[in-house]
Design a protein around this motif. Structure first.
Motif, PDB file in Angstrom:
ATOM      1  N   LYS A   1     -39.743 147.369 -35.564  1.00  0.00           N
ATOM      2  CA  LYS A   1     -40.635 147.861 -34.511  1.00  0.00           C
ATOM      3  C   LYS A   1     -40.349 147.199 -33.166  1.00  0.00           C
ATOM      4  O   LYS A   1     -40.607 147.778 -32.121  1.00  0.00           O
ATOM      5  CB  LYS A   1     -42.101 147.617 -34.898  1.00  0.00           C
ATOM      6  CG  LYS A   1     -42.654 148.631 -35.856  1.00  0.00           C
ATOM      7  CD  LYS A   1     -44.153 148.513 -35.934  1.00  0.00           C
ATOM      8  CE  LYS A   1     -44.515 147.638 -37.113  1.00  0.00           C
ATOM      9  NZ  LYS A   1     -45.955 147.506 -37.314  1.00  0.00           N
ATOM     10  N   THR A   2     -39.830 145.977 -33.201  1.00  0.00           N
ATOM     11  CA  THR A   2     -39.577 145.248 -31.955  1.00  0.00           C
ATOM     12  C   THR A   2     -38.239 145.607 -31.327  1.00  0.00           C
ATOM     13  O   THR A   2     -37.990 145.241 -30.178  1.00  0.00           O
ATOM     14  CB  THR A   2     -39.616 143.724 -32.195  1.00  0.00           C
ATOM     15  OG1 THR A   2     -38.528 143.353 -33.053  1.00  0.00           O
ATOM     16  CG2 THR A   2     -40.938 143.306 -32.805  1.00  0.00           C
TER      17      THR A   2
ATOM     18  N   PHE B   1     -39.819 145.789 -41.575  1.00  0.00           N
ATOM     19  CA  PHE B   1     -40.461 146.865 -40.810  1.00  0.00           C
ATOM     20  C   PHE B   1     -41.031 146.338 -39.497  1.00  0.00           C
ATOM     21  O   PHE B   1     -40.927 146.994 -38.458  1.00  0.00           O
ATOM     22  CB  PHE B   1     -41.555 147.547 -41.632  1.00  0.00           C
ATOM     23  CG  PHE B   1     -41.031 148.486 -42.685  1.00  0.00           C
ATOM     24  CD1 PHE B   1     -40.147 149.500 -42.361  1.00  0.00           C
ATOM     25  CD2 PHE B   1     -41.431 148.358 -44.003  1.00  0.00           C
ATOM     26  CE1 PHE B   1     -39.669 150.377 -43.324  1.00  0.00           C
ATOM     27  CE2 PHE B   1     -40.962 149.230 -44.977  1.00  0.00           C
ATOM     28  CZ  PHE B   1     -40.074 150.239 -44.632  1.00  0.00           C
ATOM     29  N   ASN B   2     -41.621 145.145 -39.535  1.00  0.00           N
ATOM     30  CA  ASN B   2     -42.157 144.551 -38.301  1.00  0.00           C
ATOM     31  C   ASN B   2     -41.036 144.229 -37.312  1.00  0.00           C
ATOM     32  O   ASN B   2     -41.181 144.415 -36.106  1.00  0.00           O
ATOM     33  CB  ASN B   2     -42.974 143.298 -38.611  1.00  0.00           C
ATOM     34  CG  ASN B   2     -44.297 143.623 -39.246  1.00  0.00           C
ATOM     35  OD1 ASN B   2     -44.842 144.717 -39.067  1.00  0.00           O
ATOM     36  ND2 ASN B   2     -44.821 142.692 -40.020  1.00  0.00           N
ATOM     37  N   PHE B   3     -39.914 143.726 -37.819  1.00  0.00           N
ATOM     38  CA  PHE B   3     -38.772 143.424 -36.958  1.00  0.00           C
ATOM     39  C   PHE B   3     -38.217 144.699 -36.330  1.00  0.00           C
ATOM     40  O   PHE B   3     -37.875 144.722 -35.148  1.00  0.00           O
ATOM     41  CB  PHE B   3     -37.690 142.702 -37.753  1.00  0.00           C
ATOM     42  CG  PHE B   3     -36.471 142.379 -36.945  1.00  0.00           C
ATOM     43  CD1 PHE B   3     -36.502 141.381 -35.988  1.00  0.00           C
ATOM     44  CD2 PHE B   3     -35.289 143.075 -37.142  1.00  0.00           C
ATOM     45  CE1 PHE B   3     -35.378 141.085 -35.232  1.00  0.00           C
ATOM     46  CE2 PHE B   3     -34.159 142.794 -36.384  1.00  0.00           C
ATOM     47  CZ  PHE B   3     -34.207 141.793 -35.439  1.00  0.00           C
TER      48      PHE B   3
ATOM     49  N   SER C   1     -35.190 147.602 -44.894  1.00  0.00           N
ATOM     50  CA  SER C   1     -36.554 147.619 -45.414  1.00  0.00           C
ATOM     51  C   SER C   1     -36.758 148.732 -46.433  1.00  0.00           C
ATOM     52  O   SER C   1     -37.445 148.542 -47.434  1.00  0.00           O
ATOM     53  CB  SER C   1     -37.550 147.770 -44.269  1.00  0.00           C
ATOM     54  OG  SER C   1     -37.419 146.679 -43.389  1.00  0.00           O
TER      55      SER C   1
ATOM     56  N   MET D   1     -41.903 143.989 -45.515  1.00  0.00           N
ATOM     57  CA  MET D   1     -42.911 143.873 -44.458  1.00  0.00           C
ATOM     58  C   MET D   1     -42.302 143.221 -43.214  1.00  0.00           C
ATOM     59  O   MET D   1     -42.486 143.707 -42.093  1.00  0.00           O
ATOM     60  CB  MET D   1     -44.105 143.057 -44.960  1.00  0.00           C
ATOM     61  CG  MET D   1     -45.235 142.928 -43.967  1.00  0.00           C
ATOM     62  SD  MET D   1     -46.575 141.918 -44.592  1.00  0.00           S
ATOM     63  CE  MET D   1     -45.781 140.318 -44.690  1.00  0.00           C
ATOM     64  N   ILE D   2     -41.571 142.143 -43.405  1.00  0.00           N
ATOM     65  CA  ILE D   2     -40.914 141.474 -42.277  1.00  0.00           C
ATOM     66  C   ILE D   2     -39.908 142.419 -41.620  1.00  0.00           C
ATOM     67  O   ILE D   2     -39.827 142.507 -40.397  1.00  0.00           O
ATOM     68  CB  ILE D   2     -40.226 140.177 -42.744  1.00  0.00           C
ATOM     69  CG1 ILE D   2     -41.273 139.134 -43.120  1.00  0.00           C
ATOM     70  CG2 ILE D   2     -39.298 139.635 -41.667  1.00  0.00           C
ATOM     71  CD1 ILE D   2     -40.689 137.901 -43.776  1.00  0.00           C
TER      72      ILE D   2
ATOM     73  N   ASN E   1     -34.321 149.575 -40.171  1.00  0.00           N
ATOM     74  CA  ASN E   1     -35.212 150.059 -41.227  1.00  0.00           C
ATOM     75  C   ASN E   1     -34.484 150.375 -42.528  1.00  0.00           C
ATOM     76  O   ASN E   1     -35.117 150.450 -43.580  1.00  0.00           O
ATOM     77  CB  ASN E   1     -35.992 151.284 -40.759  1.00  0.00           C
ATOM     78  CG  ASN E   1     -37.243 150.910 -40.015  1.00  0.00           C
ATOM     79  OD1 ASN E   1     -37.861 149.880 -40.290  1.00  0.00           O
ATOM     80  ND2 ASN E   1     -37.627 151.735 -39.061  1.00  0.00           N
TER      81      ASN E   1
END
Length: 140
Positions: A96-97, A92-94, A117, A89-90, A114
């Motif tokens: 995205k940035t 995938f969020n990273f 992840s 989760m961390i 990715n």
């Protein structure tokens, strides 16, 4: 994994040969092998998890027998599922940035991030399979 390793080896070898023969190596080869190596390690860890091949301290597992041993193995796998789910989760969020691209190959860094992840998701999947095998009595 074998095909990826062979591709990485050919690219790096070609770069070395070109550097010594033509005095000009492949500018993308170093970056390609670096990213491919990371992907191989991460995705290879999921393959190792499939066969319970990771290093662990198993003295407690060996000391317990029967139902107690099965419980401790299930708890270990549940902790693994929790950890790698959170890490994915961390990750995938990273990813995205990440708005920048790699230096030589111009690959979006979010795509490269990715890979980690995806490997975490595969590790979660392998842990779930392990739990199901333990519950159904198919423990190896």
């Amino acid at each position: 994994l074998i095909l990826a390793f062979a591709t990485m080896t050919i690219a790096y070898f070609s770069s070395v040969v070109m550097r010594y023969v033509f005095n000009n190596g492949l500018i993308w080869a170093d970056e390609f092998t670096r990213y491919m190596n990371i992907a191989l390690v991460m995705l290879g860890s999921a393959t190792v998890a499939r066969y319970n091949g990771h290093t662990n301290i198993s003295i407690l597992e060996l000391a317990l027998v029967g139902k107690a041993r099965k419980i401790i193995l299930v708890v270990q796998q549940l902790l693994t599922i929790g950890f790698f789910s959170y890490a994915a989760m961390i990750g995938f969020n990273f990813a995205k940035t990440a708005s920048h691209v790699s230096a030589n190959m111009k690959i979006p860094m979010g795509f490269l991030y990715n890979v980690m992840s995806v490997a975490f998701v595969l590790l979660v999947f392998q842990a779930i399979v392990s739990v199901l095998n333990l519950i159904n009595g198919k423990e190896e």
